[in-house]
Design a protein around this motif. Structure first.
Motif, PDB file in Angstrom:
ATOM      1  N   LYS A   1       0.838  -1.198   0.000  1.00  0.00           N
ATOM      2  CA  LYS A   1       0.000   0.000   0.000  1.00  0.00           C
ATOM      3  C   LYS A   1       0.875   1.252   0.000  1.00  0.00           C
ATOM      4  O   LYS A   1       0.621   2.222  -0.685  1.00  0.00           O
ATOM      5  N   LYS A   2       1.950   1.203   0.800  1.00  0.00           N
ATOM      6  CA  LYS A   2       2.796   2.385   0.929  1.00  0.00           C
ATOM      7  C   LYS A   2       4.226   1.921   1.119  1.00  0.00           C
ATOM      8  O   LYS A   2       4.461   0.924   1.811  1.00  0.00           O
ATOM      9  N   PHE A   3       5.160   2.650   0.553  1.00  0.00           N
ATOM     10  CA  PHE A   3       6.566   2.256   0.686  1.00  0.00           C
ATOM     11  C   PHE A   3       7.057   2.405   2.128  1.00  0.00           C
ATOM     12  O   PHE A   3       6.829   3.428   2.777  1.00  0.00           O
TER      13      PHE A   3
ATOM     14  N   GLY B   1      15.183   5.250 -11.670  1.00  0.00           N
ATOM     15  CA  GLY B   1      14.836   6.319 -12.602  1.00  0.00           C
ATOM     16  C   GLY B   1      13.955   7.356 -11.959  1.00  0.00           C
ATOM     17  O   GLY B   1      13.669   7.276 -10.759  1.00  0.00           O
ATOM     18  N   SER B   2      13.535   8.321 -12.753  1.00  0.00           N
ATOM     19  CA  SER B   2      12.707   9.479 -12.365  1.00  0.00           C
ATOM     20  C   SER B   2      13.548  10.625 -11.838  1.00  0.00           C
ATOM     21  O   SER B   2      13.061  11.748 -11.718  1.00  0.00           O
ATOM     22  N   ALA B   3      14.790  10.368 -11.467  1.00  0.00           N
ATOM     23  CA  ALA B   3      15.692  11.417 -10.970  1.00  0.00           C
ATOM     24  C   ALA B   3      17.108  10.867 -11.109  1.00  0.00           C
ATOM     25  O   ALA B   3      17.285   9.650 -11.289  1.00  0.00           O
TER      26      ALA B   3
ATOM     27  N   GLU C   1      20.097   2.392 -14.834  1.00  0.00           N
ATOM     28  CA  GLU C   1      19.466   3.719 -14.804  1.00  0.00           C
ATOM     29  C   GLU C   1      18.903   4.064 -16.176  1.00  0.00           C
ATOM     30  O   GLU C   1      19.530   3.814 -17.206  1.00  0.00           O
ATOM     31  N   ARG C   2      17.705   4.626 -16.151  1.00  0.00           N
ATOM     32  CA  ARG C   2      17.048   5.038 -17.405  1.00  0.00           C
ATOM     33  C   ARG C   2      16.418   6.406 -17.213  1.00  0.00           C
ATOM     34  O   ARG C   2      16.278   6.896 -16.090  1.00  0.00           O
ATOM     35  N   TYR C   3      16.056   7.042 -18.341  1.00  0.00           N
ATOM     36  CA  TYR C   3      15.513   8.407 -18.312  1.00  0.00           C
ATOM     37  C   TYR C   3      14.152   8.447 -19.013  1.00  0.00           C
ATOM     38  O   TYR C   3      13.992   7.858 -20.081  1.00  0.00           O
TER      39      TYR C   3
ATOM     40  N   LYS D   1      12.961  18.665  -8.525  1.00  0.00           N
ATOM     41  CA  LYS D   1      12.770  17.207  -8.411  1.00  0.00           C
ATOM     42  C   LYS D   1      13.023  16.812  -6.981  1.00  0.00           C
ATOM     43  O   LYS D   1      14.109  17.044  -6.433  1.00  0.00           O
ATOM     44  N   SER D   2      12.030  16.216  -6.341  1.00  0.00           N
ATOM     45  CA  SER D   2      12.197  15.823  -4.941  1.00  0.00           C
ATOM     46  C   SER D   2      11.513  14.481  -4.718  1.00  0.00           C
ATOM     47  O   SER D   2      10.333  14.332  -5.040  1.00  0.00           O
ATOM     48  N   GLY D   3      12.252  13.506  -4.230  1.00  0.00           N
ATOM     49  CA  GLY D   3      11.686  12.168  -4.006  1.00  0.00           C
ATOM     50  C   GLY D   3      11.226  11.509  -5.296  1.00  0.00           C
ATOM     51  O   GLY D   3      10.398  10.605  -5.261  1.00  0.00           O
ATOM     52  N   GLY D   4      11.749  11.968  -6.441  1.00  0.00           N
ATOM     53  CA  GLY D   4      11.339  11.401  -7.732  1.00  0.00           C
ATOM     54  C   GLY D   4      10.143  12.132  -8.325  1.00  0.00           C
ATOM     55  O   GLY D   4       9.744  11.872  -9.453  1.00  0.00           O
TER      56      GLY D   4
ATOM     57  N   PRO E   1       6.901  22.783   1.129  1.00  0.00           N
ATOM     58  CA  PRO E   1       8.282  23.189   1.428  1.00  0.00           C
ATOM     59  C   PRO E   1       8.743  22.642   2.774  1.00  0.00           C
ATOM     60  O   PRO E   1       7.952  22.549   3.710  1.00  0.00           O
ATOM     61  N   ARG E   2      10.014  22.267   2.829  1.00  0.00           N
ATOM     62  CA  ARG E   2      10.588  21.698   4.073  1.00  0.00           C
ATOM     63  C   ARG E   2      11.345  22.750   4.872  1.00  0.00           C
ATOM     64  O   ARG E   2      11.593  22.585   6.043  1.00  0.00           O
ATOM     65  N   GLN E   3      11.816  23.834   4.210  1.00  0.00           N
ATOM     66  CA  GLN E   3      12.550  24.903   4.900  1.00  0.00           C
ATOM     67  C   GLN E   3      11.943  26.250   4.516  1.00  0.00           C
ATOM     68  O   GLN E   3      11.537  26.441   3.356  1.00  0.00           O
TER      69      GLN E   3
END
Ligand code: MCA
Ligand code: AMP
Length: 495
Positions: A214-216, A271-273, A293-295, A397-400, A465-467
């Motif tokens: 369900k969730k990582f 991938g994704s980042a 790795e792929r793009y 890009k953050s967390g993919g 935002p984290r900061q």
């Protein structure tokens, strides 16, 4: 007929999906998606590209509804399960959805939204028992709309046809040697290409088994790996980073067990980042696996990939996949020589049809001779392509996830205590970038804790935002434009 459906008919008795501890065969998936299609059609012969949104946790129900929409001739519009009301409203309005299908847990959130708009709300649990004749859906027809952030404020709907989707899947199935004996674990959200196409659709196209969590969480993933059935895994670099950190804290005996089990995998992909070379090397040490790795991008599926059979080069994304044409161009759209950097432009059957209801934006995203402009900057050498940057500082890009700084700024500016703001991403080894917001206040103070709660009602968690930094004015150039690279430096210095 949809090729996924006709392929499934060759594997009727095999396990297609494992979710919530239950196995589902291809026959069960075909039956359940036929019931959903009939339920959606409700006596009509074809949905004729009506947009059907669905808010469903990753698992069997998700896939049966997605296939049901396709089989009824509708356009599938997945809604992220962690979206707050404001983000859901944008999708429902922009895609002009006629129907939403949802699991019980989302009904209370959705009811007021669909009620205001006169949209039909269906519950996944109520479809059983319906069956009828389904339409023949031509592959040129529209199949899916995925929302993606860009350099304009709110996310845009990327429309792909059945033909685009089939090209995206079949290229990967060949390039990465998928087989019916494969068993993949999906940990990714199912409102983006990475999870929908690369993991779930490639597995089901191949007669393989797709298992869902369900969730990582690193514990759940490692626990499932240790059962010994899974042999393929795909994730974003942040997830590999978190798996590494988790492994490093385990007792020696457990570490050995996990490493032993990972060595038996056929394939692991990132991938994704950008995959940091340090993460690739550490994962190799732990698992014996050289990450491939792929793009790719929502608008084009996967375009460039390291080789399945040959060497995988750290820090590089490989070479164009079969059926995909790539060129690198300078600002005047002239091809650049090997060794120089240029924007990646793409052509091929996997490239999307249009941005939903945005003809001007669609036209502007292609060159006159039909190349899609990705906005990513790369370089080609004898080691393959390497990503070196992005055209726009406003794409984070953050967390993919691809996140628009402008979308977050638009939301922040609606807060009564905020006069102006600027959002940037600063480099981070775990998340690739961390979202930071500089605020100019309308009054003297702001309660940051209540701002953080407020913003979660307007944006999903991964766009928050984290900061934060409170400034008297934003750094600007002589033209008055905010200089985001200067702002980034301020955040890097402070945090
Ligand atoms: C969460 N946290 C973050 C971020 N997100 N910190 C910094 N930056 C972030 N972006 C923090 C939270 O504050 C929290 O900390 C802790 O991490 C856990 O938060 P949670 O929301 O539970 O995070 P998560 O659910 O564990 O998410 C991490 C994740 C997720 C699994 C890596 O981001 C993810 O599923 N990413 C994949 C996205 C994806 O599929 N992208 C594909 C699109 P605290 O507890 O202190 O508050 S790109 C695509 O499709 C193209 C075609 C392609 O090429 O693939
Ligand atoms: P999205 O629009 O969410 O599909 O994200 C697509 C973007 O992710 C691309 O335009 C790239 O900027 C980025 N991306 C995907 N794969 C890679 C990779 N292997 N390395 C660097 N960036 C990547």
């Amino acid at each position: 007929m949809n090729q996924l459906v006709s392929n499934a008919q060759r594997s009727l008795d095999r396990t297609a999906i494992i979710s919530n501890g239950q196995d589902y065969s291809y026959q069960e998936l075909l039956d359940a998606s036929c019931q959903i299609a009939s339920y959606l059609l409700d006596g009509r012969s074809d949905l004729q590209e009506e947009r059907v949104a669905y808010m469903i946790q990753p698992g069997f129900d998700y896939v049966k509804v997605q296939w049901g929409i396709w089989r009824a001739g509708g356009i599938a519009v997945p809604i992220c399960v962690s979206y707050p009301s404001a983000s859901i409203e944008h999708v429902l309005d922009d895609a002009q959805c006629s129907t939403v299908v949802a699991q019980d847990e989302f009904l209370a959130l959705l009811e007021p939204l669909v009620h205001q708009r006169g949209i039909r709300l269906l519950n996944t649990a109520q479809s059983a028992g319906n069956t009828g004749l389904l339409p023949q859906v031509a592959i040129e027809r529209r199949a899916m709309i995925l929302y993606t952030s860009g350099t304009t404020g709110k996310p845009k709907g990327v429309v792909t046809t059945h033909k685009n989707i089939e090209a995206q899947i079949s290229t990967l199935v060949d390039a990465w040697a998928w087989s019916p004996d494969d068993h993949i674990l999906n940990v990714l959200p199912l409102h983006h290409v990475h999870g929908i196409i690369n993991v779930v659709s490639c597995a089901l196209w191949s007669g393989a088994c797709c298992q869902f969590v369900k969730k990582f969480s690193p514990e759940t993933v490692m626990g499932n790996f240790l059962k010994g059935d899974i042999n393929v895994f795909m994730a974003v670099p942040t997830i590999y980073h978190q798996l590494i950190s988790h492994w490093e804290w385990l007792p020696e005996e457990q570490k050995t067990k996990i490493s032993h089990c990972l060595k038996r995998f056929r394939l692991m992909i990132s991938g994704s980042a950008a995959l940091p070379v340090s993460v690739m090397n550490k994962w190799q040490e732990i698992s014996g696996q050289t990450l491939l790795e792929r793009y790719g991008m929502t608008e084009i599926g996967m375009a460039i990939s390291n080789s399945y059979h040959d060497q995988r080069i750290p820090g590089h994304i490989g070479l164009p996949l079969p059926g995909v044409s790539i060129r690198l161009v300078d600002e005047e759209n002239h091809s650049v020589q090997a060794g120089n950097s240029g924007e990646i432009q793409v052509k091929g059957n996997s490239v999307f049809k249009e941005y939903w209801n945005k003809p001007e934006v669609t036209t502007a995203s292609f060159t006159e001779d039909g190349w899609f402009k990705t906005g990513d900057i790369a370089m080609l050498s004898d080691r393959g392509y390497r990503i070196v940057g992005r055209n726009s500082v406003d794409i984070i890009k953050s967390g993919g996830y691809k996140i628009s700084a402008l979308e977050i700024e638009e939301v922040l500016r609606t807060h009564t205590d905020i006069k102006d703001c600027a959002v940037v991403g600063i480099p981070d080894v775990e998340w690739e970038e961390v979202i930071c917001a500089a605020l100019i206040l309308s009054g003297k103070t702001i309660d940051l804790e209540s701002l953080k709660l407020w913003i979660r009602d307007h944006l999903p968690g991964y766009k928050v935002p984290r900061q934060y930094m409170i400034l008297d004015d934003l750094p600007r150039n002589v033209m008055g434009k905010v200089t985001k690279n200067e702002l980034k430096k301020l955040f890097v210095k402070k945090f």
